[in-house]
Design a protein around this motif. Structure first.
Motif, PDB file in Angstrom:
ATOM      1  N   MET A   1      20.478  19.552  26.465  1.00 22.52           N
ATOM      2  CA  MET A   1      20.299  18.992  24.949  1.00 22.52           C
ATOM      3  C   MET A   1      18.708  18.422  25.112  1.00 22.52           C
ATOM      4  N   SER A   2      18.075  18.555  24.017  1.00 19.69           N
ATOM      5  CA  SER A   2      16.637  18.257  24.045  1.00 19.69           C
ATOM      6  C   SER A   2      16.461  17.187  22.733  1.00 19.69           C
ATOM      7  N   GLU A   3      15.361  16.406  23.189  1.00 18.64           N
ATOM      8  CA  GLU A   3      14.971  15.194  22.096  1.00 18.64           C
ATOM      9  C   GLU A   3      13.821  15.886  21.066  1.00 18.64           C
ATOM     10  N   GLN A   4      13.868  15.388  19.926  1.00 17.30           N
ATOM     11  CA  GLN A   4      12.843  15.908  19.059  1.00 17.30           C
ATOM     12  C   GLN A   4      12.410  14.808  18.320  1.00 17.30           C
ATOM     13  N   SER A   5      11.045  14.776  17.917  1.00 15.67           N
ATOM     14  CA  SER A   5      10.319  14.008  16.829  1.00 15.67           C
ATOM     15  C   SER A   5       9.417  14.881  16.039  1.00 15.67           C
ATOM     16  N   GLY A   6       8.972  14.168  14.999  1.00 15.55           N
ATOM     17  CA  GLY A   6       7.888  14.649  14.110  1.00 15.55           C
ATOM     18  C   GLY A   6       7.491  13.614  13.145  1.00 15.55           C
ATOM     19  N   THR A   7       6.425  13.992  12.771  1.00 14.10           N
ATOM     20  CA  THR A   7       5.750  13.134  11.936  1.00 14.10           C
ATOM     21  C   THR A   7       4.269  13.837  11.132  1.00 14.10           C
ATOM     22  N   VAL A   8       4.099  13.527   9.991  1.00 12.84           N
ATOM     23  CA  VAL A   8       2.669  14.153   9.403  1.00 12.84           C
ATOM     24  C   VAL A   8       1.655  12.902   8.923  1.00 12.84           C
ATOM     25  N   THR A   9       0.346  13.029   9.439  1.00 11.22           N
ATOM     26  CA  THR A   9      -0.573  12.063   9.251  1.00 11.22           C
ATOM     27  C   THR A   9      -1.533  12.777   8.707  1.00 11.22           C
ATOM     28  N   ARG A  10      -2.051  12.351   7.414  1.00 14.14           N
ATOM     29  CA  ARG A  10      -3.381  13.061   6.718  1.00 14.14           C
ATOM     30  C   ARG A  10      -3.350  14.473   6.993  1.00 14.14           C
ATOM     31  N   GLY A  11      -2.132  15.343   6.818  1.00 16.33           N
ATOM     32  CA  GLY A  11      -2.158  16.686   6.550  1.00 16.33           C
ATOM     33  C   GLY A  11      -2.002  17.253   8.257  1.00 16.33           C
ATOM     34  N   VAL A  12      -1.748  16.483   9.348  1.00  6.91           N
ATOM     35  CA  VAL A  12      -1.549  16.950  10.638  1.00  6.91           C
ATOM     36  C   VAL A  12      -0.196  16.426  10.850  1.00  6.91           C
ATOM     37  N   ARG A  13       0.630  17.672  11.035  1.00  5.53           N
ATOM     38  CA  ARG A  13       2.023  17.474  11.743  1.00  5.53           C
ATOM     39  C   ARG A  13       1.969  17.666  13.070  1.00  5.53           C
ATOM     40  N   VAL A  14       2.880  16.808  13.829  1.00  2.00           N
ATOM     41  CA  VAL A  14       3.038  16.602  14.865  1.00  2.00           C
ATOM     42  C   VAL A  14       4.383  16.691  15.305  1.00  2.00           C
ATOM     43  N   ARG A  15       5.064  17.824  16.315  1.00  2.00           N
ATOM     44  CA  ARG A  15       6.392  17.736  16.485  1.00  2.00           C
ATOM     45  C   ARG A  15       6.400  17.908  18.008  1.00  2.00           C
ATOM     46  N   VAL A  16       7.384  17.290  18.674  1.00  2.00           N
ATOM     47  CA  VAL A  16       7.660  17.393  20.223  1.00  2.00           C
ATOM     48  C   VAL A  16       9.156  17.550  20.295  1.00  2.00           C
ATOM     49  N   LEU A  17       9.152  18.350  21.380  1.00  2.00           N
ATOM     50  CA  LEU A  17      10.594  18.674  21.743  1.00  2.00           C
ATOM     51  C   LEU A  17      10.657  18.544  23.298  1.00  2.00           C
ATOM     52  N   ALA A  18      11.405  17.636  23.655  1.00  2.00           N
ATOM     53  CA  ALA A  18      11.256  17.400  25.109  1.00  2.00           C
ATOM     54  C   ALA A  18      12.770  17.747  25.701  1.00  2.00           C
ATOM     55  N   ARG A  19      12.519  18.140  27.057  1.00  2.41           N
ATOM     56  CA  ARG A  19      13.940  18.356  27.925  1.00  2.41           C
ATOM     57  C   ARG A  19      13.707  17.927  29.204  1.00  2.41           C
ATOM     58  N   TYR A  20      14.958  17.872  29.948  1.00  6.55           N
ATOM     59  CA  TYR A  20      14.826  17.396  31.288  1.00  6.55           C
ATOM     60  C   TYR A  20      14.793  18.540  32.135  1.00  6.55           C
ATOM     61  N   ILE A  21      14.048  18.570  33.512  1.00 10.43           N
ATOM     62  CA  ILE A  21      13.992  19.634  34.006  1.00 10.43           C
ATOM     63  C   ILE A  21      14.751  19.456  35.715  1.00 10.43           C
TER      64      ILE A  21
END
Length: 130
Positions: A1-21
């Protein structure tokens, strides 16, 4: 299972997907290793460049570490409208759970600097219940 986040600031979208190794972790020695993939996309109408990063990492014991530095993975990507940049990095923790969040300092075509938010996301073992 992975954790994800996302947001947009002034036209810049940042998405992150994390996982355990699991393969790089050693719980007996107090080491849990997590990888995260970041996508930075310009969904705005003018060019932007990533200048620096600021991460806030909190482990399961509440210990906070801040990481600041120029660019990401040795680069300061310049993104035209519609372009994106992806990279993968990692974070070792002394606990099986933690969180990360932060910001990327960006500069637009007019030379104005702003911080693009990196929304909080969890670093946790699969199926870990708090």
């Amino acid at each position: 299972m992975s954790e994800q986040s996302g947001t947009v600031t002034r036209g810049v979208r940042v998405r992150v997907l994390a996982r355990y190794i699991k393969e790089r972790s050693n719980p007996e020695d107090g080491l849990w290793f997590f990888a995260y993939r970041v996508e930075i996309a310009n969904v705005g109408e003018s060019k932007v460049q990533l200048i620096s990063r600021h991460w806030i990492i909190t482990d399961g014991d509440g210990h906070v570490e801040e990481v600041r530095g120029p660019g990401v993975v040795g680069e300061q990507p310049l993104l035209a409208p519609g372009q994106s940049f992806e990279y993968t990095s990692a974070c070792p923790l002394p606990t099986p759970f933690g969180t990360m969040h932060g910001s990327y300092q960006m500069i637009d075509e007019e030379g104005e600097r702003f911080d693009a938010t990196i929304a909080p996301f969890a670093l946790s073992l699969p199926n870990l219940i708090n």
